[in-house]
Design a protein around this motif. Structure first.
Motif, PDB file in Angstrom:
ATOM      1  N   LEU A  80       0.828  -1.205   0.000  1.00 12.70           N
ATOM      2  CA  LEU A  80       0.000   0.000   0.000  1.00 12.70           C
ATOM      3  C   LEU A  80       0.863   1.255   0.000  1.00 12.70           C
ATOM      4  CD1 LEU A  80      -2.829  -1.002   2.524  1.00 12.70           C
ATOM      5  CD2 LEU A  80      -3.009  -0.790   0.045  1.00 12.70           C
ATOM      6  N   ASN A  81       1.961   1.235   0.771  1.00 14.54           N
ATOM      7  CA  ASN A  81       2.876   2.374   0.781  1.00 14.54           C
ATOM      8  C   ASN A  81       3.475   2.607  -0.605  1.00 14.54           C
ATOM      9  OD1 ASN A  81       2.655   3.205   3.448  1.00 14.54           O
ATOM     10  ND2 ASN A  81       4.244   1.822   4.174  1.00 14.54           N
ATOM     11  N   GLN A  82       3.842   1.519  -1.275  1.00 14.26           N
ATOM     12  CA  GLN A  82       4.427   1.658  -2.603  1.00 14.26           C
ATOM     13  C   GLN A  82       3.398   2.196  -3.597  1.00 14.26           C
ATOM     14  OE1 GLN A  82       7.513   1.556  -3.004  1.00 14.26           O
ATOM     15  NE2 GLN A  82       8.529  -0.349  -2.466  1.00 14.26           N
ATOM     16  N   TYR A  83       2.169   1.716  -3.511  1.00 11.55           N
ATOM     17  CA  TYR A  83       1.119   2.209  -4.411  1.00 11.55           C
ATOM     18  C   TYR A  83       0.835   3.695  -4.152  1.00 11.55           C
ATOM     19  CZ  TYR A  83      -0.028  -2.574  -5.897  1.00 11.55           C
ATOM     20  OH  TYR A  83       0.018  -3.845  -6.432  1.00 11.55           O
ATOM     21  N   ARG A  84       0.794   4.068  -2.913  1.00  7.89           N
ATOM     22  CA  ARG A  84       0.557   5.488  -2.581  1.00  7.89           C
ATOM     23  C   ARG A  84       1.686   6.354  -3.135  1.00  7.89           C
ATOM     24  NH1 ARG A  84       0.437   7.118   3.629  1.00  7.89           N
ATOM     25  NH2 ARG A  84       2.627   6.471   3.373  1.00  7.89           N
ATOM     26  N   ALA A  85       2.922   5.882  -2.954  1.00 10.52           N
ATOM     27  CA  ALA A  85       4.064   6.634  -3.458  1.00 10.52           C
ATOM     28  C   ALA A  85       4.003   6.766  -4.976  1.00 10.52           C
ATOM     29  CB  ALA A  85       5.365   5.958  -3.030  1.00 10.52           C
ATOM     30  N   ALA A  86       3.602   5.687  -5.653  1.00  2.65           N
ATOM     31  CA  ALA A  86       3.518   5.724  -7.114  1.00  2.65           C
ATOM     32  C   ALA A  86       2.479   6.752  -7.570  1.00  2.65           C
ATOM     33  CB  ALA A  86       3.164   4.345  -7.648  1.00  2.65           C
ATOM     34  N   MET A  87       1.360   6.814  -6.888  1.00  5.31           N
ATOM     35  CA  MET A  87       0.317   7.777  -7.243  1.00  5.31           C
ATOM     36  C   MET A  87       0.795   9.215  -7.072  1.00  5.31           C
ATOM     37  SD  MET A  87      -3.070   5.991  -5.545  1.00  5.31           S
ATOM     38  CE  MET A  87      -4.122   7.336  -6.073  1.00  5.31           C
ATOM     39  N   GLN A  88       1.745   9.415  -6.159  1.00  9.88           N
ATOM     40  CA  GLN A  88       2.213  10.766  -5.854  1.00  9.88           C
ATOM     41  C   GLN A  88       3.404  11.188  -6.705  1.00  9.88           C
ATOM     42  OE1 GLN A  88       3.002  10.252  -1.668  1.00  9.88           O
ATOM     43  NE2 GLN A  88       0.955  10.932  -1.070  1.00  9.88           N
ATOM     44  N   CYS A  89       3.855  10.321  -7.629  1.00  8.46           N
ATOM     45  CA  CYS A  89       5.068  10.591  -8.390  1.00  8.46           C
ATOM     46  C   CYS A  89       4.815  10.697  -9.889  1.00  8.46           C
ATOM     47  CB  CYS A  89       6.104   9.496  -8.127  1.00  8.46           C
ATOM     48  SG  CYS A  89       6.809   9.575  -6.470  1.00  8.46           S
ATOM     49  N   GLU A  90       5.650  11.505 -10.544  1.00 10.80           N
ATOM     50  CA  GLU A  90       5.586  11.648 -11.989  1.00 10.80           C
ATOM     51  C   GLU A  90       6.094  10.396 -12.701  1.00 10.80           C
ATOM     52  OE1 GLU A  90       4.597  14.089 -14.123  1.00 10.80           O
ATOM     53  OE2 GLU A  90       3.706  15.223 -12.475  1.00 10.80           O
ATOM     54  N   ARG A  91       7.034   9.706 -12.063  1.00 10.96           N
ATOM     55  CA  ARG A  91       7.602   8.499 -12.677  1.00 10.96           C
ATOM     56  C   ARG A  91       8.087   7.573 -11.579  1.00 10.96           C
ATOM     57  NH1 ARG A  91      11.883  12.145 -13.489  1.00 10.96           N
ATOM     58  NH2 ARG A  91      11.315  12.570 -15.647  1.00 10.96           N
ATOM     59  N   VAL A  99      15.601  -7.743 -10.233  1.00 10.54           N
ATOM     60  CA  VAL A  99      14.281  -7.342  -9.756  1.00 10.54           C
ATOM     61  C   VAL A  99      13.125  -7.960 -10.539  1.00 10.54           C
ATOM     62  CG1 VAL A  99      15.130  -5.175  -8.821  1.00 10.54           C
ATOM     63  CG2 VAL A  99      14.312  -5.250 -11.166  1.00 10.54           C
ATOM     64  N   LEU A 100      13.404  -8.735 -11.566  1.00 17.20           N
ATOM     65  CA  LEU A 100      12.324  -9.235 -12.411  1.00 17.20           C
ATOM     66  C   LEU A 100      12.400 -10.751 -12.538  1.00 17.20           C
ATOM     67  CD1 LEU A 100      12.530  -6.464 -15.145  1.00 17.20           C
ATOM     68  CD2 LEU A 100      10.775  -6.699 -13.396  1.00 17.20           C
ATOM     69  N   HIS A 101      11.835 -11.446 -11.561  1.00 20.72           N
ATOM     70  CA  HIS A 101      11.830 -12.912 -11.618  1.00 20.72           C
ATOM     71  C   HIS A 101      10.613 -13.539 -10.946  1.00 20.72           C
ATOM     72  CE1 HIS A 101      13.246 -12.776  -7.452  1.00 20.72           C
ATOM     73  NE2 HIS A 101      14.142 -11.916  -7.852  1.00 20.72           N
ATOM     74  N   SER A 102       9.887 -12.782 -10.099  1.00 26.01           N
ATOM     75  CA  SER A 102       8.734 -13.298  -9.372  1.00 26.01           C
ATOM     76  C   SER A 102       7.446 -12.694  -9.921  1.00 26.01           C
ATOM     77  CB  SER A 102       8.877 -12.968  -7.881  1.00 26.01           C
ATOM     78  OG  SER A 102       7.639 -13.054  -7.213  1.00 26.01           O
ATOM     79  N   GLU A 103       6.432 -13.521 -10.183  1.00 27.01           N
ATOM     80  CA  GLU A 103       5.174 -13.033 -10.750  1.00 27.01           C
ATOM     81  C   GLU A 103       4.537 -11.960  -9.889  1.00 27.01           C
ATOM     82  OE1 GLU A 103       0.674 -14.571 -11.988  1.00 27.01           O
ATOM     83  OE2 GLU A 103       2.007 -15.846 -10.774  1.00 27.01           O
ATOM     84  N   ASN A 107       4.154  -8.002 -10.957  1.00 25.31           N
ATOM     85  CA  ASN A 107       2.823  -7.400 -11.110  1.00 25.31           C
ATOM     86  C   ASN A 107       2.641  -6.189 -10.205  1.00 25.31           C
ATOM     87  OD1 ASN A 107       1.759  -8.979 -13.181  1.00 25.31           O
ATOM     88  ND2 ASN A 107       1.143 -10.604 -11.775  1.00 25.31           N
ATOM     89  N   ILE A 108       3.248  -6.210  -9.021  1.00 23.51           N
ATOM     90  CA  ILE A 108       3.217  -5.017  -8.161  1.00 23.51           C
ATOM     91  C   ILE A 108       3.888  -3.849  -8.880  1.00 23.51           C
ATOM     92  CG2 ILE A 108       4.166  -3.994  -6.054  1.00 23.51           C
ATOM     93  CD1 ILE A 108       3.703  -6.692  -4.679  1.00 23.51           C
ATOM     94  N   GLN A 142       4.899  -8.605 -20.053  1.00 23.08           N
ATOM     95  CA  GLN A 142       3.979  -7.474 -19.964  1.00 23.08           C
ATOM     96  C   GLN A 142       4.678  -6.246 -19.391  1.00 23.08           C
ATOM     97  OE1 GLN A 142       1.124  -9.763 -17.627  1.00 23.08           O
ATOM     98  NE2 GLN A 142      -0.368  -9.640 -19.306  1.00 23.08           N
ATOM     99  N   PHE A 143       5.509  -6.459 -18.367  1.00 22.97           N
ATOM    100  CA  PHE A 143       6.249  -5.345 -17.761  1.00 22.97           C
ATOM    101  C   PHE A 143       7.147  -4.683 -18.796  1.00 22.97           C
ATOM    102  CE2 PHE A 143      10.058  -3.573 -15.918  1.00 22.97           C
ATOM    103  CZ  PHE A 143       9.611  -2.850 -14.845  1.00 22.97           C
ATOM    104  N   LEU A 144       7.896  -5.475 -19.551  1.00 23.19           N
ATOM    105  CA  LEU A 144       8.829  -4.928 -20.534  1.00 23.19           C
ATOM    106  C   LEU A 144       8.104  -4.121 -21.596  1.00 23.19           C
ATOM    107  CD1 LEU A 144      11.165  -8.025 -21.033  1.00 23.19           C
ATOM    108  CD2 LEU A 144      11.610  -6.008 -19.633  1.00 23.19           C
ATOM    109  N   ASN A 145       6.931  -4.585 -22.014  1.00 22.96           N
ATOM    110  CA  ASN A 145       6.162  -3.875 -23.038  1.00 22.96           C
ATOM    111  C   ASN A 145       5.532  -2.594 -22.501  1.00 22.96           C
ATOM    112  OD1 ASN A 145       6.409  -5.484 -25.468  1.00 22.96           O
ATOM    113  ND2 ASN A 145       5.279  -7.084 -24.395  1.00 22.96           N
TER     114      ASN A 145
END
Length: 378
Positions: A80-91, A99-103, A107-108, A142-145
């Motif tokens: 939830l903290n990460q999602y909130r931070a993402a909403m508050q950021c330009e990028r 960092v890219l090996h677990s489904e 997806n997070i 999907q992430f890469l695209n």
């Protein structure tokens, strides 16, 4: 040339940095500082937030400009903290590491980009796989695209990306760690002393489980190696702690080695240090490093300290190839060739070590390509 965008007034931060930060791992600490430098000095981010896992550590603050996440008070709190931070950021910037090996984790990250901006997001200095499942591989595709730019640090990751997402904006770049040199150059040590070892357990499951029999065998091989290093060179032995986790970190291995030798040899174990610049300076004080840790090898390279790489993972082999490490300085963790290691170490101490073919200056240039490639697409 950098493309300037009008900042959304509803956003509190220009960039949110995401990685395995705050986990008491010197390699990830280095990647956090390197990502911060790129966000500030190349992307020109004036306001930056950093997502940390676990308890925030005051010493991780950079000029007290980073609002750190709180510890996880309930299941899902960190997400939830990460999602909130993402909403508050330009990028969102996914900065370095495997960092890219677990489904679920991939997806997070996809959700975070959707809450912020997919086209402005970037993953820099990352590696892909090995995937934990077919679903994880699909999620990575999907992430890469979806991600605006992905810079992968090794050829194997590029091959994976081209196979699963051929139309994605993915480039081969480099590990981010050399950007530490933009913050602080290690001082030149005229009186180097000692041989350092950066050891680690070898996980056989995603949860960090190890093969007890294999670990015991390797421990005895390392003890034999240390005994012979001291007998041949007389150099004091230093055991480094790149991962300070109480259960999964390096401390247990180091303590077992100290217990094995008792007072017979001058061995010290250094605790985990959360300041990667201090770690870099420390690595510049040794005559040589024997490293299982990938970022032990990388930071030793940056400190211009000769490194003997004990490879337990393809990422370690890949690093040796990237920097052009001498073949006789590369060793398999599963079958450690102690005789050759001792011979090469002794030869280097008495004559001259074989330097990697890649200059540190070129490694820094390659690390910077993580950001220039991003802006080529802006």
């Amino acid at each position: 040339m950098q493309t300037k965008r009008k900042i959304n007034p509803l956003k509190q931060y220009d960039s949110h940095l995401v990685g395995y930060y705050g986990m008491q791992n010197s390699g990830d600490d280095a990647l956090m500082y390197a990502t911060l430098w790129g966000a500030k000095h190349i992307m020109q981010s004036k306001s930056i937030s950093v997502g940390l896992y676990g308890m925030p550590k005051p010493e991780l603050l950079v000029n007290r400009q980073l609002p750190l996440q709180q510890h996880q008070a309930f299941p899902g709190h960190n997400r939830l903290n990460q999602y909130r931070a993402a909403m508050q950021c330009e990028r969102v910037i996914f900065g370095g590491g495997s960092v890219l090996h677990s489904e679920s984790d991939i997806n997070i990250k996809r959700h975070m980009m959707a809450l912020s901006s997919r086209e402005n997001s970037a993953a820099v200095g990352v590696s892909l796989g090995p995937f934990q499942s077919v679903a994880a591989e699909k999620a990575c595709s999907q992430f890469l695209n979806e991600c605006g730019f992905v810079g992968v640090r090794d050829q194997e990751s590029l091959n994976i990306a081209q196979a699963i997402a051929p139309n994605a904006n993915v480039k081969k770049t480099f590990d981010l760690a050399p950007l530490l040199l933009c913050n602080q150059m290690p001082s030149k040590r005229l009186n180097r002393c000692g041989v350092a070892l950066a050891l680690c357990p070898v996980a056989v499951t995603p949860h960090g489980d190890t093969n007890a029999k294999a670990e015991r065998k390797r421990l005895m091989e390392i003890c034999h190696l240390i005994e012979r290093i001291y007998a041949r060179t007389g150099e004091p032995i230093v055991l480094l702690t790149f991962n300070g986790h109480q259960e999964l970190g390096d401390g247990q291995i180091n303590q077992q080695i100290i217990n094995y030798f008792g007072d017979k040899l001058p061995i010290i174990a250094k605790p985990y240090d959360a300041n990667p610049m201090a770690v870099l300076q420390d690595l510049a004080s040794y005559k040589a490093i024997v490293s299982m840790r990938l970022h032990g090898s990388i930071m030793g390279f940056l400190a211009n300290t000769p490194v003997f790489s004990v490879n337990y993972h393809p990422k370690c082999v890949g690093w040796c190839e990237q920097v052009g490490m001498a073949q006789n300085y590369r060793f398999a963790a599963q079958d450690l060739d102690i005789d050759t290691l001792i011979t090469e170490l002794d030869a280097g101490l008495n004559n001259q070590f074989i330097a990697p073919t890649l200059p540190v200056s070129k490694a820094l240039e390659l690390a910077l390509s993580n950001w220039s490639n991003h802006y080529e697409q802006a």
